[in-house]
Motif scaffolding. Structure first.
Motif, PDB file in Angstrom:
ATOM      1  N   LEU A  32       0.834  -1.196   0.000  1.00  0.00           N
ATOM      2  CA  LEU A  32       0.000   0.000   0.000  1.00  0.00           C
ATOM      3  C   LEU A  32       0.877   1.257   0.000  1.00  0.00           C
ATOM      4  CD1 LEU A  32      -3.051   0.462   0.078  1.00  0.00           C
ATOM      5  CD2 LEU A  32      -2.876   0.751   2.551  1.00  0.00           C
ATOM      6  N   THR A  33       1.914   1.233   0.828  1.00  0.00           N
ATOM      7  CA  THR A  33       2.848   2.352   0.895  1.00  0.00           C
ATOM      8  C   THR A  33       3.459   2.625  -0.471  1.00  0.00           C
ATOM      9  OG1 THR A  33       3.419   1.806   3.169  1.00  0.00           O
ATOM     10  CG2 THR A  33       4.974   3.185   1.959  1.00  0.00           C
ATOM     11  N   THR A  34       3.894   1.546  -1.135  1.00  0.00           N
ATOM     12  CA  THR A  34       4.509   1.684  -2.451  1.00  0.00           C
ATOM     13  C   THR A  34       3.532   2.324  -3.438  1.00  0.00           C
ATOM     14  OG1 THR A  34       5.725  -0.335  -1.953  1.00  0.00           O
ATOM     15  CG2 THR A  34       5.780   0.430  -4.216  1.00  0.00           C
ATOM     16  N   ALA A  35       2.301   1.854  -3.411  1.00  0.00           N
ATOM     17  CA  ALA A  35       1.297   2.373  -4.348  1.00  0.00           C
ATOM     18  C   ALA A  35       1.050   3.863  -4.103  1.00  0.00           C
ATOM     19  CB  ALA A  35       0.000   1.584  -4.213  1.00  0.00           C
ATOM     20  N   ILE A  36       0.895   4.237  -2.829  1.00  0.00           N
ATOM     21  CA  ILE A  36       0.618   5.649  -2.531  1.00  0.00           C
ATOM     22  C   ILE A  36       1.828   6.516  -2.889  1.00  0.00           C
ATOM     23  CG2 ILE A  36       0.066   7.307  -0.708  1.00  0.00           C
ATOM     24  CD1 ILE A  36      -1.448   5.023   0.687  1.00  0.00           C
ATOM     25  N   CYS A  37       3.013   6.001  -2.596  1.00  0.00           N
ATOM     26  CA  CYS A  37       4.226   6.741  -2.956  1.00  0.00           C
ATOM     27  C   CYS A  37       4.279   6.978  -4.456  1.00  0.00           C
ATOM     28  CB  CYS A  37       5.483   5.964  -2.543  1.00  0.00           C
ATOM     29  SG  CYS A  37       5.903   6.173  -0.817  1.00  0.00           S
ATOM     30  N   PHE A  38       3.839   5.973  -5.208  1.00  0.00           N
ATOM     31  CA  PHE A  38       3.860   6.129  -6.661  1.00  0.00           C
ATOM     32  C   PHE A  38       2.887   7.229  -7.092  1.00  0.00           C
ATOM     33  CE2 PHE A  38       1.989   4.978 -10.795  1.00  0.00           C
ATOM     34  CZ  PHE A  38       3.105   5.230 -11.580  1.00  0.00           C
ATOM     35  N   LEU A  39       1.671   7.191  -6.521  1.00  0.00           N
ATOM     36  CA  LEU A  39       0.661   8.172  -6.913  1.00  0.00           C
ATOM     37  C   LEU A  39       1.086   9.595  -6.554  1.00  0.00           C
ATOM     38  CD1 LEU A  39      -2.624   6.271  -6.018  1.00  0.00           C
ATOM     39  CD2 LEU A  39      -1.582   6.634  -8.264  1.00  0.00           C
ATOM     40  N   LEU A  40       1.765   9.737  -5.428  1.00  0.00           N
ATOM     41  CA  LEU A  40       2.244  11.068  -5.049  1.00  0.00           C
ATOM     42  C   LEU A  40       3.541  11.416  -5.776  1.00  0.00           C
ATOM     43  CD1 LEU A  40       1.871  11.269  -1.159  1.00  0.00           C
ATOM     44  CD2 LEU A  40       0.790  12.756  -2.840  1.00  0.00           C
ATOM     45  N   GLY A  41       4.390  10.416  -5.887  1.00  0.00           N
ATOM     46  CA  GLY A  41       5.739  10.652  -6.384  1.00  0.00           C
ATOM     47  C   GLY A  41       5.804  10.913  -7.879  1.00  0.00           C
ATOM     48  N   PHE A  42       4.945  10.254  -8.635  1.00  0.00           N
ATOM     49  CA  PHE A  42       5.032  10.420 -10.088  1.00  0.00           C
ATOM     50  C   PHE A  42       4.770  11.861 -10.531  1.00  0.00           C
ATOM     51  CE2 PHE A  42       4.130   9.977 -14.544  1.00  0.00           C
ATOM     52  CZ  PHE A  42       5.073   9.048 -14.949  1.00  0.00           C
ATOM     53  N   PRO A  43       3.653  12.458 -10.083  1.00  0.00           N
ATOM     54  CA  PRO A  43       3.437  13.868 -10.477  1.00  0.00           C
ATOM     55  C   PRO A  43       4.580  14.762 -10.002  1.00  0.00           C
ATOM     56  CG  PRO A  43       1.455  12.956  -9.499  1.00  0.00           C
ATOM     57  CD  PRO A  43       2.536  11.939  -9.284  1.00  0.00           C
ATOM     58  N   LEU A  44       5.057  14.497  -8.794  1.00  0.00           N
ATOM     59  CA  LEU A  44       6.129  15.331  -8.254  1.00  0.00           C
ATOM     60  C   LEU A  44       7.389  15.205  -9.110  1.00  0.00           C
ATOM     61  CD1 LEU A  44       7.054  17.209  -6.043  1.00  0.00           C
ATOM     62  CD2 LEU A  44       7.594  15.241  -4.625  1.00  0.00           C
ATOM     63  N   ALA A  45       7.754  13.969  -9.419  1.00  0.00           N
ATOM     64  CA  ALA A  45       8.943  13.744 -10.249  1.00  0.00           C
ATOM     65  C   ALA A  45       8.763  14.403 -11.606  1.00  0.00           C
ATOM     66  CB  ALA A  45       9.190  12.244 -10.412  1.00  0.00           C
ATOM     67  N   TYR A  46       7.548  14.310 -12.138  1.00  0.00           N
ATOM     68  CA  TYR A  46       7.277  14.877 -13.456  1.00  0.00           C
ATOM     69  C   TYR A  46       7.455  16.393 -13.439  1.00  0.00           C
ATOM     70  CZ  TYR A  46       5.316  14.722 -18.119  1.00  0.00           C
ATOM     71  OH  TYR A  46       5.178  14.785 -19.469  1.00  0.00           O
ATOM     72  N   VAL A  47       6.887  17.016 -12.424  1.00  0.00           N
ATOM     73  CA  VAL A  47       7.002  18.468 -12.320  1.00  0.00           C
ATOM     74  C   VAL A  47       8.462  18.889 -12.175  1.00  0.00           C
ATOM     75  CG1 VAL A  47       6.492  20.453 -10.844  1.00  0.00           C
ATOM     76  CG2 VAL A  47       4.688  18.829 -11.421  1.00  0.00           C
ATOM     77  N   THR A  74       8.918   5.298 -19.029  1.00  0.00           N
ATOM     78  CA  THR A  74       9.555   5.546 -17.737  1.00  0.00           C
ATOM     79  C   THR A  74       9.467   4.306 -16.849  1.00  0.00           C
ATOM     80  OG1 THR A  74       7.485   6.544 -17.034  1.00  0.00           O
ATOM     81  CG2 THR A  74       9.226   8.041 -17.686  1.00  0.00           C
ATOM     82  N   MET A  75       9.091   3.172 -17.446  1.00  0.00           N
ATOM     83  CA  MET A  75       8.902   1.961 -16.666  1.00  0.00           C
ATOM     84  C   MET A  75      10.120   1.579 -15.818  1.00  0.00           C
ATOM     85  SD  MET A  75       6.615   0.142 -15.619  1.00  0.00           S
ATOM     86  CE  MET A  75       5.106   0.273 -16.542  1.00  0.00           C
ATOM     87  N   PRO A  76      11.346   1.703 -16.351  1.00  0.00           N
ATOM     88  CA  PRO A  76      12.492   1.339 -15.492  1.00  0.00           C
ATOM     89  C   PRO A  76      12.510   2.155 -14.208  1.00  0.00           C
ATOM     90  CG  PRO A  76      13.203   1.675 -17.754  1.00  0.00           C
ATOM     91  CD  PRO A  76      11.777   2.115 -17.692  1.00  0.00           C
ATOM     92  N   GLY A  77      12.187   3.437 -14.325  1.00  0.00           N
ATOM     93  CA  GLY A  77      12.159   4.297 -13.146  1.00  0.00           C
ATOM     94  C   GLY A  77      11.027   3.914 -12.208  1.00  0.00           C
ATOM     95  N   ILE A  78       9.896   3.551 -12.786  1.00  0.00           N
ATOM     96  CA  ILE A  78       8.746   3.180 -11.968  1.00  0.00           C
ATOM     97  C   ILE A  78       9.070   1.918 -11.166  1.00  0.00           C
ATOM     98  CG2 ILE A  78       6.356   2.390 -12.033  1.00  0.00           C
ATOM     99  CD1 ILE A  78       5.961   4.141 -14.509  1.00  0.00           C
ATOM    100  N   VAL A  79       9.570   0.901 -11.867  1.00  0.00           N
ATOM    101  CA  VAL A  79       9.902  -0.352 -11.185  1.00  0.00           C
ATOM    102  C   VAL A  79      10.968  -0.099 -10.129  1.00  0.00           C
ATOM    103  CG1 VAL A  79      10.826  -2.673 -11.491  1.00  0.00           C
ATOM    104  CG2 VAL A  79       9.302  -1.728 -13.210  1.00  0.00           C
ATOM    105  N   GLY A  80      12.002   0.655 -10.521  1.00  0.00           N
ATOM    106  CA  GLY A  80      13.093   0.947  -9.581  1.00  0.00           C
ATOM    107  C   GLY A  80      12.576   1.659  -8.343  1.00  0.00           C
ATOM    108  N   GLY A  81      11.763   2.693  -8.545  1.00  0.00           N
ATOM    109  CA  GLY A  81      11.238   3.452  -7.426  1.00  0.00           C
ATOM    110  C   GLY A  81      10.380   2.591  -6.515  1.00  0.00           C
ATOM    111  N   CYS A  82       9.533   1.752  -7.117  1.00  0.00           N
ATOM    112  CA  CYS A  82       8.645   0.906  -6.320  1.00  0.00           C
ATOM    113  C   CYS A  82       9.461  -0.050  -5.448  1.00  0.00           C
ATOM    114  CB  CYS A  82       7.711   0.112  -7.227  1.00  0.00           C
ATOM    115  SG  CYS A  82       6.403   1.143  -7.920  1.00  0.00           S
ATOM    116  N   ILE A  83      10.496  -0.643  -6.033  1.00  0.00           N
ATOM    117  CA  ILE A  83      11.294  -1.589  -5.249  1.00  0.00           C
ATOM    118  C   ILE A  83      12.042  -0.855  -4.137  1.00  0.00           C
ATOM    119  CG2 ILE A  83      13.207  -3.219  -5.345  1.00  0.00           C
ATOM    120  CD1 ILE A  83      12.301  -3.913  -8.173  1.00  0.00           C
ATOM    121  N   LEU A  84      12.557   0.336  -4.486  1.00  0.00           N
ATOM    122  CA  LEU A  84      13.301   1.104  -3.472  1.00  0.00           C
ATOM    123  C   LEU A  84      12.410   1.538  -2.310  1.00  0.00           C
ATOM    124  CD1 LEU A  84      15.799   3.349  -5.448  1.00  0.00           C
ATOM    125  CD2 LEU A  84      16.216   1.250  -4.181  1.00  0.00           C
ATOM    126  N   VAL A  85      11.123   1.700  -2.550  1.00  0.00           N
ATOM    127  CA  VAL A  85      10.211   2.044  -1.456  1.00  0.00           C
ATOM    128  C   VAL A  85       9.813   0.777  -0.700  1.00  0.00           C
ATOM    129  CG1 VAL A  85       7.896   2.898  -0.906  1.00  0.00           C
ATOM    130  CG2 VAL A  85       9.329   4.132  -2.528  1.00  0.00           C
TER     131      VAL A  85
END
Lengths: 378, 257, 295
Positions: C84-99, C213-224
């Motif tokens: 759950l943490t990973t999923a929420i981090c993704f939802l918050l983190g992706f827009p932030l990273a994009y900006v 950006t899938m490599p970044g997504i997978v990497g970020g999810c695992i790192l979280v």
């Protein structure tokens, strides 16, 4: 005319003076995996000579230089400097200094400290270091910039620092790795002149690696042409340009207008060349020994040897007809691409103002002296 | 590109707020005069002053600084040498070691804590300042090594060749070229190691014996025994120190020479 | 000149003389990292003595014990919180990273620093900050009450929600960094091309931006996921007795129950999960960046 050999130079060339050479490279080999980056390369450099190794990238030139500097070890052969084998001598003990292509200036040191580095390593007394560094900086016109860091210098100034850093050690040989490659065209030309005059003034022995044929010809006393790890020809710029041993050398040193064909019947001091393109008539060329009829050859001539005229030249057997295909105006000269026969495009040049300029589509006679062309056997 | 949509901007603003909100609130409340309630009763520095008179806290601070200092010196020396030694190894071995170095950083800290505790108990080593320091060096070595290696890799290998060409022997190349160029990275690593050691809770928690209480351990026990305004003040101070440490480290690493 | 050959020069070749420099550090890590891990592994096959000591007899019993529903529940719960943490981090983190990746170049390092800075500060203190916010009389409840959105204070602290909030807060920077790298490398022209070819906003996102950006997504999810699954402080401070995670179980077995063999077995299960995630991470990292490589 000498026989044109298609094998690389293996024996050292005989044109050297009797004085013992400063650098004597004996059949060095350097393998990168299964590929020979350097393949039995031999050459000698005299004291005070500017010697260039010219070749396209990947030819193995830099490997040769790095072997001389001591950064790479040859798999076979020997490197002698002033008569002493260098194979067991680490780079920091060799009497050579390298001017790196990227300059490799120490970013944390000032211009002065960079130039003083070698002297400091050899524990030269400070007062002496001071004096010699200043002398060298004067020579390369960097006085006033002693306190700057490399990042605060222009490309040309960085180049001078790199040069000064090598010169100040008074090495037996200065090794230059594409010394001017990082500079823009105008600066490059200015530095060619300056580098050459510093070399002459200080009596330096230089080995320079470059892929830039014009630069090599203008600065060097002798040029070695390298390709695919082998050295194909060593000689003065004029020799190498006008008397190339192989087609590769011919092409690499300038424009080579070529015509493949076969050796035809023998004449008194020449043979007839039977062009492969049947629209081009046979004409006489000088071939030297080895010209057995039927043998495949390529004949080549430099653009500046071709003369153009609208009327059929008198008294010339050495002549072909062509049609102007393109006119390229380049200021001091005009280049013409001329279609000869079916598929061959040649380049010819005129300098200065031409009274009746040629235009595309114009028929033209091309002629030359019998000895102007070169033949290369396959 | 099409201008980013409002939604994306709003979410990223929210994310930033989320990251800094709690910290800001914590710092603000460390100045709140109210004793137990969360309502604002005016600004005061009395909680900070109270920290100053807490003997146990000062002792913990001394312990923390000592541990951070010694473990930083240890980890920087060991980790720095490790980075330099690795540089000379065949590429394959470098890659294997690189993978291995990540382990102490990714393994759950709880596990590292219990494992170290087990070791010390097994060899009958009394838990105390020494064991904490030994443990801190373990997780700081990879940090230091990785940071210095990053810099080493960015160094132009030609510079070392140039030095050798100019007559420098291996030691002189290191002394006059490599070391000066690595210096910012080394200081950066020192700051990070110090900060991480100062902030560590879990490894310390398992390896510290009585008398080896550090600031984070103190904070933990204060939190567990009931929230008091002093914790806010102490926490705010700890945040400030680590932020400065990290900002300093980043500055040093970014600096060219 | 084959410039890649420049790196292994004779200067480097003539010495694995200086390899010994690595020895002290490696020895240290072997002694204080590998040996302890080995010890934990060994003890996980021993059993607990009557008074808490260790009886050195090989047994699988500890691992069998872990199948007990009580432990199984904690394990499942940990996996769920971490996911759950990973999923929420993704939802918050992706827009932030994009900006961040699309902001002016000179702002990017500053913004990244802002994202990373909290991560380097004391984790314990940052978690404690949430206790202030989520307490019964904490700021959140006060604000919500004041706004009239609720009439009674919510129970926020010591709940699974609090744990997940704390985890997201702690590990969001791990998501943003790899995502930023991936988005930064994504050529904006590709997005324009998709717009131009009639893609909707959603289609641009799912058909162009995310695949690239899938490599970044997978990497970020695992790192979280990795630090989340192994966390101790967050559930300890923000969770109640019923929102325990594996880390708390280990601590509990070691320090409270003093059943070291069982605690060691739990540790190894946790280690196995983490290692699986690490392997996954390296697997996808070594695959290169797919279509982005060499752009």
């Amino acid at each position: 005319m000498a026989t044109f050999s298609t094998s690389p130079v293996i024996a050292s060339d005989q044109s050297l003076s009797s004085a013992s050479p400063t650098i004597d490279i004996r059949a060095i080999v350097r393998n990168h995996g299964s590929v020979a980056a350097v393949d039995h390369v031999s050459f000698q450099v005299r004291r005070g000579e500017f010697f260039s190794i010219l070749g396209p990238s990947g030819a193995g030139k830099t490997s040769v230089l790095r072997i001389v500097a001591g950064f790479e070890d040859p798999d076979a052969g020997d490197v002698l400097i002033d008569g002493r084998s260098m194979l067991d001598v680490p780079p920091n003990r060799r009497p050579v200094n390298l001017v790196f292509q990227s300059y490799a200036l120490f970013p944390h040191l000032t211009v002065f400290e960079n130039v003083a580095f070698g002297l400091k390593m050899r524990r030269v007394p400070t007062a002496l270091i001071d004096e010699q560094v200043r002398q060298t900086l004067t020579m390369v016109k960097l006085v006033g910039k002693e306190g700057r860091k490399p990042a605060q210098l222009s490309g040309g100034e960085q180049q001078r620092v790199a040069l000064a850093r090598a010169l100040v050690n008074k090495p037996a040989v200065v090794l230059l790795d594409e010394p001017l490659a990082a500079l823009d065209q105008q600066l490059r030309q200015a530095m060619q002149v300056e580098l050459k005059s510093i070399q002459e003034q200080a009596g330096l022995t230089c080995v320079c690696v470059t892929h830039h044929q014009e630069e090599a010809m203008m600065m060097s006393d002798r040029i070695a042409v390298m390709h695919q790890g082998r050295m194909w020809q060593v000689g003065t710029p004029r020799e190498v340009y006008e008397n190339p041993r192989t087609l590769f050398v011919s092409r690499f040193l300038g424009v080579s207008n070529e015509l493949p064909g076969r050796v035809g019947e023998a004449m008194e001091d020449a043979h007839l060349l039977q062009p492969a393109d049947d629209r081009v008539p046979a004409f006489p060329v000088r071939m030297g020994s080895g010209a057995s009829p039927g043998r495949s050859v390529t004949w080549s001539i430099r653009p500046e040897r071709l003369r153009m005229s609208r009327e059929r030249p008198v008294n010339s057997d050495s002549m072909l007809t062509g049609v102007i295909e393109k006119v390229l105006f380049a200021g001091s000269e005009t280049k013409y691409l001329i279609r000869v026969g079916h598929e061959t495009l040649w380049e010819a040049r005129t300098t200065g103002a031409v009274q009746l300029p040629y235009a595309p589509g114009d028929p033209v006679f091309l002629h030359w002296a019998l000895g102007d062309g070169r033949v290369f056997f396959e | 590109m099409k201008p980013r949509s409002m939604g994306v901007n709003a979410v990223s603003l929210l994310a930033m707020l989320f990251l800094y909100g709690p910290i800001i609130v914590l710092v603000l409340y460390s100045f709140n005069a109210a004793h137990l309630s969360m309502t604002w009763r005016g600004a005061t520095l009395k909680w900070y002053a109270a920290l100053w008179h807490d003997e146990a806290l000062l002792a913990a601070t001394a312990n923390s600084l000592l541990i951070a200092l010694v473990s930083t010196i240890g980890a920087t020396s060991l980790g720095g040498l490790l980075a330099l030694g690795m540089e000379q190894m065949p590429r394959r071995r470098q890659q294997i070691l690189e993978g291995g170095l990540v382990l102490p950083l990714v393994i759950p800290e709880v596990m590292m804590g219990v494992a170290l505790m087990l070791l010390f108990v097994t060899v009958h080593m009394p838990l105390g300042l020494t064991t904490v320091i030994l443990g801190h060096i373990v997780f700081n070595i990879p940090l230091v090594t990785i940071m210095i290696r990053t810099r080493l890799r960015k160094l132009d290998p030609m510079l070392r060749e140039a030095a050798a060409d100019l007559g420098a022997d291996a030691w002189q190349v290191f002394r006059y070229v490599t070391l000066p160029l690595l210096r910012p990275a080394i200081w950066g690593a020192v700051l990070v190691a110090f900060t991480v050691s100062l902030d560590d809770f879990l490894v310390t928690f398992f390896t510290a014996g009585p008398g080896a209480t550090t600031l984070p351990l103190k904070v933990y026990s204060m939190i567990k025994s009931g929230v008091t305004p002093e914790i806010n003040a102490l926490s705010a101070l700890l945040l400030g120190v680590s932020m400065m440490g990290v900002a300093g480290s980043l500055y040093l690493q970014r600096r060219e020479v | 000149m084959p410039s890649d050959d420049v790196s292994h020069t004779s200067v480097a070749q003539d010495s694995c003389r200086s390899c010994w420099l690595a020895a002290p550090g490696l020895l240290w890590l072997a002694l204080f990292f590998l040996v302890p891990l080995g010890l934990v592994f060994t003890i996980s096959f021993a059993s607990r003595g009557t008074y808490g000591g260790i009886v050195w007899e090989f047994t699988w019993a500890n691992y069998v014990d872990l199948l007990h529903p009580l432990y199984g529940k904690i394990l499942a719960q940990s996996l769920w919180y971490a996911t759950l943490t990973t999923a929420i981090c993704f939802l918050l983190g992706f827009p932030l990273a994009y900006v961040i990746a699309r902001s002016p170049a000179r702002w990017q390092p500053v913004l990244l620093l802002l994202v990373m800075l909290p991560f380097w500060t004391n984790f314990l203190v940052r978690t404690y900050a949430w206790m202030i916010l989520l307490r019964h009389d904490g700021l959140t409840n006060n604000v919500l009450l004041a706004l009239g959105l609720i009439t009674e204070p919510l129970e926020l602290l010591y709940t699974p929600t609090a744990v997940v909030i704390g985890l997201v807060y702690g590990y969001l920077p791990f998501m943003v960094l790899p995502l930023y790298v991936a988005v930064e490398r994504l050529d904006p022209v590709l997005v324009e091309a998709a717009w131009d070819l009639y893609a909707s906003r959603w289609a641009v996102l799912t058909r162009v931006v995310m695949p690239l950006t899938m490599p970044g997504i997978v990497g970020g999810c695992i790192l979280v996921f990795i630090p989340s699954i192994g966390s101790f402080i967050t559930p300890d401070l923000l969770g109640g007795a019923r929102s325990m995670m594996i880390g708390n179980l280990i601590q509990h077995e070691y320090l409270v129950v003093r059943d070291w063999p069982l605690g060691s077995a739990v540790s190894f299960v946790l280690m196995a999960i983490v290692m699986a995630a690490v392997v996954l991470y390296y697997r996808q990292a070594s695959r290169g960046d797919g279509p982005l490589e060499g752009r």
